[in-house]
Design a protein around this motif. Structure first.
Motif: not given
Length: 203
Positions: A18-29, A32-34, A65-75
């Motif tokens: 999710a490298g292109a995702m902005a850090q200050n993402m909106s709640k809806s963004e 959606t990613a989650k 593991g993939k899901e757990k890492i992804a959610k942690a990175e998203l946060n």
């Protein structure tokens, strides 16, 4: 350790891209990613159905593991904090351990026990190092807002964090060394345990 290294490489490579995702993402963004992460996990889990026995268990561990890492990175992308970055490293370590542990089931007896302990040692080291970095970052951030005395306190906290990490690693290494002694008997086992205690400062 090749098994564990491969498992860790796999777990680190499974992170959600999710490298292109902005850090200050909106709640809806964020939502959606989650949702995308959860949908991808369901797909991965479904694909594991084509495997059987331990191969299926390994596949499921990789998917979780993939899901757990992804959610942690998203946060972490949503909120750039020391705690969230620690959670990413912890998720990767836990995912690697879960996969390695499942692969250990292909062994039996003491070989399996040693394999599991080796996996635990790798997880403990990774989490201990990540915790040290988190505490150091938090201490520095707090000290930068305060006085010289606060910097001294921060240095002490960083020293304590390194000491705690070293202790956690030592305990894990001792457990592994002791586990390897279980394949011996009599005086050989006793000598092995005594050596492990002496080497890891447990006497």
């Amino acid at each position: 350790m090749k098994l564990l290294t491969n498992s860790i490489t796999l777990a680190l490579g499974l992170a959600f891209s999710a490298g292109a995702m902005a850090q200050n993402m909106s709640k809806s963004e964020y939502q959606t990613a989650k949702n995308q992460i959860e949908a991808e996990h369901k797909s991965d889990a479904a694909n594991c159905g084509s495997h059987a026995d331990n191969a299926k268990d390994i596949c499921m561990a990789e998917a979780k593991g993939k899901e757990k890492i992804a959610k942690a990175e998203l946060n972490a992308r949503r909120k750039n904090s020391a705690k969230n970055h620690y959670d990413v490293h912890a998720a990767k370590a836990e995912a690697a351990y879960a996969v390695a542990k499942q692969k250990c089931d292909e062994k039996s007896g003491n070989d399996r026990d040693v394999c599991v302990k080796e996996a635990k040692v790798v997880e403990t080291r990774a989490k201990a190092d990540a915790k040290t970095r988190m505490k150091a970052t938090m201490a520095d951030k707090k000290a930068n807002k305060q006085s010289a005395a606060a910097h001294s306190t921060a240095d002490k906290k960083k020293g304590d964090a390194k000491h705690d990490a070293a202790h956690e690693k030592s305990d894990a290494n001792y457990d592994l060394a002791k586990e390897k002694c279980d394949d011996l008997a009599g005086d050989a086992k006793k000598n092995c345990v005594d050596h492990a205690k002496q080497h890891h400062g447990k006497q």
